[in-house]
Write an enzyme that holds these catalytic residues in place. Structure first.
Site, PDB file in Angstrom:
ATOM      1  N   SER A  99      40.945 -12.178  51.701  1.00 35.78           N
ATOM      2  CA  SER A  99      40.222 -13.150  50.873  1.00 35.78           C
ATOM      3  C   SER A  99      39.629 -12.581  49.592  1.00 35.78           C
ATOM      4  O   SER A  99      39.200 -13.351  48.724  1.00 35.78           O
ATOM      5  CB  SER A  99      39.123 -13.817  51.689  1.00 35.78           C
ATOM      6  OG  SER A  99      39.678 -14.620  52.708  1.00 35.78           O
ATOM      7  N   VAL A 100      39.564 -11.275  49.447  1.00 36.76           N
ATOM      8  CA  VAL A 100      39.124 -10.697  48.169  1.00 36.76           C
ATOM      9  C   VAL A 100      39.996 -11.227  47.028  1.00 36.76           C
ATOM     10  O   VAL A 100      39.523 -11.440  45.903  1.00 36.76           O
ATOM     11  CB  VAL A 100      39.180  -9.152  48.233  1.00 36.76           C
ATOM     12  CG1 VAL A 100      38.966  -8.533  46.857  1.00 36.76           C
ATOM     13  CG2 VAL A 100      38.133  -8.621  49.206  1.00 36.76           C
TER      14      VAL A 100
END
Length: 589
Positions: free
Chosen positions: A305-306
């Protein structure tokens, strides 16, 4: 009875053999002493060598300095060298022992048992070295020696050196031909030892030379001589970007919370300089290039998700999200089933704070309907496409790199994936073939924190001559290509702050009450069928006036492990404490 004639022949034979032996010795001593035998051995030189002993002090390789110009003591060991004849100097031994905080008799016993100069390294400080040298006693020397083995401190940043005749021949044929180096000259094999090897390469060692009797005892009447290369400009020093205290803080946190595969990168936001870099696992002492022990901070990893930051940047900059639009975050990434976390209907901002996969998969599919290259464009605007390490032409060195082992990131591995909805959805959330290096992610955070200006990451500021004048300076350099608009950057900053300070944000529990306000994004990436995950937390702090960008990554985490969050938080606390006055720190404790 024996034949008398035979008895007569025996002394004659011995006489002939004796004459041959005398002749041979005369030939060796008087006629051919400088080029004896087919191997052309210089007997005079070899005889002198037998009577001369030496103590190596320094291999002549360039020194490493921290960002403040202080010698990185962890890489240069303080030592005291004592010659055996001092065993009879009771008064001198007493003074030496007093400086070294040890019993004089114990020091004498060690000297008595030693046939060669005694080298003391354990519990020796730079202060002791200075005090010993101020005594100016013959046979007593304080030095900073090279360690006998690779040091663990900042290993993956600094790197190692080894003898490698093949590399010497490949890298430095001209120097080898001119006799400036030999095949046994040590070269850097990884880290900045490798990157800056053309500058750090030794031009000759320095040593103490002394004469001995045939018995091996020192000739007291002859002075100990110091020999070193005569060039007044060498060895050079490399002024690195490393902050020694920050490096220790980052290393301690990574090890404290059990990150055995992964590490952390700490950057200075103003300059994108590396202040600290840790990678685990460390290699064995005798094999610094062992499989699986490379610098994971320079190698692309699955980010999870970064990577939603890139998708968010595209959606914001394209005005593709509106304040009144909501997304059904009870649906999974592919909109064909329920999500494990039923988050309900969320706005774009809340989707980012709570890391809703459905929202970003939906947005990227919509955006790519009109522009198949949109994701690469915004990844490039955030510095996530090209290598981020400092690179430029330096003297005759073309494309000189501070991080030669850095690898390029990957967004798409197959162009056909850009037409497949499920592949687009996975890519939007940092899965499928997306691979980002922790170094580049840290630099992306620094880019956002300073308003969108993209810079290359430096490992060093300059190479300095021995007299502290500058041989070469590595000035700040921008990354090429477009940058994000100020509006988009400001919105990304708001999103990163919301992750930590919105009560429903994924970083709220771990970071909202730290002494510095943190902005950041977590990431959890599935690794196939291995039942392990890449766990990330990437961010910057203090959020209001950002100074540090930090990424912590665990590349072998279990599903519910929180080592990355714990290590990140501890690093923030320790850096904050370091900046407080001593009185404040005491009151806090």
């Amino acid at each position: 009875m024996q034949n008398p004639k035979r008895l007569y022949h025996i002394p004659v034979l011995f006489g002939i053999l004796l004459l041959i032996l005398i002749g041979r010795l005369a030939h060796i001593q008087l006629i051919d002493p400088l080029s004896f035998s087919k191997n052309k051995v210089n007997l005079v030189e070899e005889s002198v060598k037998q009577r001369i002993h030496s103590v190596a002090l320094d291999d002549g390789r360039g020194k490493m300095l921290d960002r403040h110009g202080e010698l990185l003591e962890d890489l240069h060991v303080p030592a005291i060298i004592l010659f055996p004849f001092l065993q009879n100097e009771e008064e001198i031994l007493r003074k030496i022992a007093q400086v070294l905080n040890m019993p004089a008799q114990g020091l004498k016993d060690q000297l008595t048992m030693s046939k060669t100069p005694l080298v003391l390294k354990q519990d020796i400080s730079k202060t002791m070295v200075s005090a010993i040298n101020e005594m100016e006693v013959p046979g007593v020397y304080g030095q900073l020696l090279n360690p006998d083995e690779d040091m663990s401190f900042a290993f993956h940043f600094i790197g190692a050196v080894r003898e490698n005749p093949k590399q010497v021949l490949e890298r430095y044929p001209d120097r080898l031909e001119k006799g400036l180096v030999s095949k046994t000259t040590k070269v850097g094999i990884n880290g900045i030892q490798q990157a800056f090897d053309p500058f750090l390469l030794s031009e000759g060692e320095s040593k103490l030379i002394y004469h001995v009797q045939q018995s091996g005892k020192p000739l007291f009447g002859l002075d100990v001589k110091y020999t070193a290369p005569s060039n007044p400009f060498y060895p050079v020093s490399l002024l690195t970007t490393l902050d020694r205290n920050a490096q220790q803080i980052v290393e301690a946190a990574v090890d404290q919370f059990g990150i055995t595969k992964g590490g952390a990168v700490l950057l200075d936001i103003e300059t994108s300089d590396v202040l600290g870099l840790v990678s685990r696992p460390l290699p064995p002492k005798k094999n610094p290039q062992a499989d699986g022990t490379g610098n994971h901070m320079l190698l692309p990893q699955i980010p999870g998700s970064v990577f939603k930051l890139v998708t968010a940047a595209a959606a914001i900059d394209q005005n593709h999200v509106t304040a009144d639009r909501t997304f059904d975050c009870s649906q999974n990434t592919y909109d064909d089933g329920d999500e494990k976390r039923n988050l309900g209907m969320l706005s774009f901002e809340d989707s980012f704070f709570q890391s809703c996969n459905y929202t970003f998969a939906t947005l990227l599919n919509e955006l790519m309907d009109t522009d198949r290259s949109i994701l690469e464009h915004y990844a490039h605007s955030l510095g996530m496409v090209d290598r981020v390490g400092w690179e430029d032409d330096v003297f005759h060195l073309n494309a000189f790199k501070h991080f030669p082992q850095e690898r390029r990131n990957v967004i798409w591995n197959d162009e056909t994936d850009k037409s497949v909805s499920r592949a687009i959805a996975q890519t939007a959330i940092g899965q499928l073939n997306v691979r980002l290096s922790p170094l580049s992610v840290a630099n992306m955070m620094a880019t956002i924190a300073r308003g969108g200006a993209k810079k290359q990451v430096r490992a060093a500021h300059a190479v300095l001559y021995k007299n502290d004048t500058t041989l070469v300076e590595f000035k700040e350099k921008e990354l090429k290509g477009d940058s994000l608009s100020p509006y988009t950057v400001r919105k990304l900053q708001d999103l990163l702050e919301g992750v930590v300070h919105n009560p429903k944000g994924t970083g709220y529990q771990s970071f909202h009450d730290l002494p510095w306000k943190v902005a950041g994004k977590s990431g959890t990436a599935e690794k196939g069928q291995t039942k392990t995950y890449n766990k990330w937390f990437a961010g910057y702090f203090p959020a209001e006036e950002a100074k540090y960008a930090l990424v912590v990554v665990d590349l072998d985490a279990k599903e519910f492990d929180t080592a990355t969050n714990k290590a990140f938080a501890e690093i923030v606390r320790q850096l904050y404490n370091r900046q407080q006055p001593a009185e404040s720190r005491n009151s806090m404790n």
